[in-house]
Scaffold this motif. Structure first.
Motif, PDB file in Angstrom:
ATOM      1  N   TYR A 253      -8.453   1.012  -0.165  1.00  0.00           N
ATOM      2  CA  TYR A 253      -8.291   2.061   0.846  1.00  0.00           C
ATOM      3  C   TYR A 253      -9.143   3.287   0.518  1.00  0.00           C
ATOM      4  O   TYR A 253      -9.798   3.863   1.395  1.00  0.00           O
ATOM      5  CB  TYR A 253      -6.812   2.452   0.945  1.00  0.00           C
ATOM      6  CG  TYR A 253      -6.574   3.632   1.855  1.00  0.00           C
ATOM      7  CD1 TYR A 253      -6.594   3.487   3.238  1.00  0.00           C
ATOM      8  CD2 TYR A 253      -6.353   4.905   1.327  1.00  0.00           C
ATOM      9  CE1 TYR A 253      -6.390   4.566   4.074  1.00  0.00           C
ATOM     10  CE2 TYR A 253      -6.155   5.998   2.154  1.00  0.00           C
ATOM     11  CZ  TYR A 253      -6.169   5.823   3.527  1.00  0.00           C
ATOM     12  OH  TYR A 253      -5.978   6.904   4.347  1.00  0.00           O
TER      13      TYR A 253
ATOM     14  N   PRO B 153      -5.308  -3.145   4.274  1.00  0.00           N
ATOM     15  CA  PRO B 153      -6.660  -2.573   4.190  1.00  0.00           C
ATOM     16  C   PRO B 153      -7.758  -3.629   4.296  1.00  0.00           C
ATOM     17  O   PRO B 153      -8.828  -3.358   4.840  1.00  0.00           O
ATOM     18  CB  PRO B 153      -6.673  -1.919   2.793  1.00  0.00           C
ATOM     19  CG  PRO B 153      -5.250  -1.652   2.473  1.00  0.00           C
ATOM     20  CD  PRO B 153      -4.480  -2.770   3.117  1.00  0.00           C
TER      21      PRO B 153
ATOM     22  N   SER C  47       0.517   4.099  -2.947  1.00  0.00           N
ATOM     23  CA  SER C  47      -0.209   5.308  -2.539  1.00  0.00           C
ATOM     24  C   SER C  47       0.667   6.550  -2.691  1.00  0.00           C
ATOM     25  O   SER C  47       0.191   7.601  -3.120  1.00  0.00           O
ATOM     26  CB  SER C  47      -0.702   5.171  -1.098  1.00  0.00           C
ATOM     27  OG  SER C  47       0.384   5.058  -0.215  1.00  0.00           O
TER      28      SER C  47
ATOM     29  N   PRO D 262      -1.186   0.688   6.357  1.00  0.00           N
ATOM     30  CA  PRO D 262      -2.595   0.847   5.989  1.00  0.00           C
ATOM     31  C   PRO D 262      -3.587   0.505   7.095  1.00  0.00           C
ATOM     32  O   PRO D 262      -4.553   1.256   7.301  1.00  0.00           O
ATOM     33  CB  PRO D 262      -2.750  -0.093   4.789  1.00  0.00           C
ATOM     34  CG  PRO D 262      -1.606  -1.033   4.859  1.00  0.00           C
ATOM     35  CD  PRO D 262      -0.498  -0.281   5.498  1.00  0.00           C
TER      36      PRO D 262
ATOM     37  N   PHE E 177       0.823  -1.212   0.000  1.00  0.00           N
ATOM     38  CA  PHE E 177       0.000   0.000   0.000  1.00  0.00           C
ATOM     39  C   PHE E 177       0.858   1.262   0.000  1.00  0.00           C
ATOM     40  O   PHE E 177       0.532   2.253  -0.661  1.00  0.00           O
ATOM     41  CB  PHE E 177      -0.903   0.005   1.241  1.00  0.00           C
ATOM     42  CG  PHE E 177      -1.606   1.309   1.448  1.00  0.00           C
ATOM     43  CD1 PHE E 177      -2.705   1.650   0.673  1.00  0.00           C
ATOM     44  CD2 PHE E 177      -1.168   2.221   2.405  1.00  0.00           C
ATOM     45  CE1 PHE E 177      -3.353   2.866   0.856  1.00  0.00           C
ATOM     46  CE2 PHE E 177      -1.809   3.427   2.594  1.00  0.00           C
ATOM     47  CZ  PHE E 177      -2.906   3.751   1.820  1.00  0.00           C
TER      48      PHE E 177
END
Length: 530
Positions: free
Chosen positions: A220, A370, A208, A464, A204
């Motif tokens: 997410y 997530p 991101s 996350p 993640f």
């Protein structure tokens, strides 16, 4: 079933059920999605996410394969000055979280960054890493060490007489590597690829930071932005299916690629490198070490020093550090304790039930952060609403996520414990609890310590699940790195990243020590480069 195994079976079953909560609630939530919404997701999001996630995984796997195998071969088969230092520098990137890698490279490749300026001089255009190539590069630098570790050990443990026989038959060095060495290390490569691909599927932080759309980032955004839990659960279900499919395929091919060596077979002693080989070694391995560890480390040290002299390290920063340590210590301690019954049950009373408990307890390892957070949130809203928004749910999520690490570490220690020692304790009148306290626990304390350290290290880096489940006002170091990096506050992001790296060093040391001869033979340790 043995009378001692019954309470173990009950306890292990409860723990397995607890670990399976995220998966159960993801399946339950996604079942509420109507056919129209499924069709809408398929037409708007799923094909793009599927293509992006798979393409990224393939690129990262290829990159890690090239870097990891080439570095492992040079270190395992050639002896040169600085070999031990190089070995450490090739492993230490594991201590840097992917979101830290991504943030550092977005800074130094910007037009005013030193790497970006060099790029401008040669190519007369900006260096853009906010795409699949940049994301893949960051994940390769962060993940090739897994391949290096496993393949280097396989190369050193391979039977040298097979390669010598091929050379005597007139095979060229390339033919020996392709037809003899490579098949021997194929299981190690497959295992390393599995780790790399699973980390890529669940990553993640890097995706991101670099705004590259994959399943984890989209899940997410569905959770935190649109508050659409059903759509997030549906995407999670697809990602879980993708992960399990990859694991099944990898296990199938690895089962068909087993090789055995005799106990008396001769292992490889690295040959002294020639002058030409030394040039290749220092150029290639130096380049890898430079971009995978030295540049990120220098960046963290430079901005941490700026933070210290500007007084940016205040009480709030140490508060974030305390929060991170608190969460990691709680998660590691709870995981170490509840892993014990599962590992003990599977070791002492192997059955379909113990195997089922083991598999369900390992679910967290294939679930991205997530997805685990979504399952825990759904469970809390359904069964324990009073816990929603509290520290308990965050610790529970981290325990479920990293419980497999604790189980594997303790189970390995238990498998070396001779059952006759426990039987001797029972013959002398010790009950099950006294036997556990005075015989089993003292003898597996090394495995329990390893379990605690491994969970602690992963928990302190986790981003996350912490972002989604942390109580209001309870920020940790990964969360602050993510926030400060988003606001370009480099002098606050760097010290947090540096502390995380320092905290992970003991686990790296422990991992490398367990990869060498358990007898502590100094020659063996030296020949392996540690």
């Amino acid at each position: 079933m043995h009378s001692v195994a019954r309470p173990l079976a009950g306890t292990a079953s409860l723990i397995a059920l607890l670990a399976a909560i995220p998966l159960i609630f993801v399946v339950y939530k996604s079942s509420g999605l109507t056919l129209v919404k499924w069709r809408g997701l398929w037409q708007s999001r799923i094909p793009e996410l599927f293509a992006n996630t798979l393409s990224l995984s393939v690129l990262v796997a290829i990159g890690c394969l090239i870097l990891g195998v080439s570095a492992a071969w040079l270190v395992a088969r050639r002896d040169f000055k600085g070999r031990r230092v190089i070995s450490w520098l090739l492993i230490l990137p594991l201590a840097i979280p992917t979101y830290v890698f991504a943030h550092i490279y977005t800074v130094i490749t910007a037009d005013d960054g030193w790497l970006g300026q060099i790029w401008l001089v040669f190519f007369d255009q900006s260096l853009d890493i906010f795409n699949i190539w940049g994301t893949a590069l960051v994940l390769i630098l962060a993940g090739f060490s897994y391949v290096f570790l496993l393949v280097r050990i396989a190369l050193m443990d391979a039977n040298s007489s097979l390669e010598e026989a091929a050379r005597i038959q007139g095979a060229s060095p390339l033919a020996v590597f392709w037809h003899v060495s490579l098949p021997l290390i194929r299981p190690a490569i497959a295992a390393a690829m599995a780790i790399v691909v699973l980390h890529t599927l669940s990553d993640f932080g890097a995706v991101s930071m670099l705004r590259f759309q994959t399943f984890t980032l989209s899940i997410y955004l569905q959770l935190s932005g649109r508050l659409d839990y059903e759509a997030a659960a549906a995407l999670s279900l697809i990602l879980v299916a993708l992960s399990f499919t990859f694991i099944i395929v990898e296990r199938f091919f690895r089962r068909r690629a087993r090789y055995f060596s005799q106990a008396q077979s001769r292992h490889h002693i690295p040959r002294k490198a020639s002058k030409g080989e030394l040039f290749i070694i220092w150029f290639w391995l130096g380049l890898i070490c430079l971009f995978a560890f030295i540049v990120p480390l220098l960046w963290m040290l430079q901005w941490s020093w700026q933070a210290i002299i500007s007084g940016a390290i205040d009480g709030r920063f140490w508060g974030y550090t305390f929060n991170s340590l608190t969460v990691a210590v709680l998660a590691a301690t709870v995981a170490m304790i509840i892993a014990l019954p599962v590992g003990l049950f599977h070791t002492r009373a192997k059955s379909w039930l113990s195997s089922t408990c083991l598999y369900f307890s390992s679910v967290g390892f294939v679930l991205p952060g997530p997805v685990v957070a979504l399952g825990i949130i759904s469970f809390a809203i359904f069964a324990l609403p009073a816990l929603y928004g509290g520290l308990t749910l965050l610790v529970l999520a981290l325990v479920i996520r990293f419980l497999p690490l604790a189980i594997q570490s303790q189970e390995a220690a238990m498998q070396q414990l001779t059952p006759s020692i426990e039987q001797a304790g029972r013959v002398l009148g010790a009950g099950p609890l006294e036997n556990l306290k005075r015989v089993i626990l003292p003898m597996i304390r090394g495995g329990m310590a390893s379990a605690w350290v491994l969970v602690f290290i992963d928990a302190i880096k986790e981003l996350p699940a912490t972002l989604l489940l942390r109580p209001v006002g309870f920020d940790t170091l990964p969360v602050r790195i993510w926030i400060e990096a988003s606001e370009e506050m480099l002098e606050l992001a760097a010290p947090a990243a540096l502390i995380i790296v320092i905290a992970t060093l003991p686990a790296i040391w422990l991992m490398t020590r367990t990869s060498v001869n358990r007898n502590g033979n100094k020659d063996e340790i030296a020949s392996r480069g540690f």
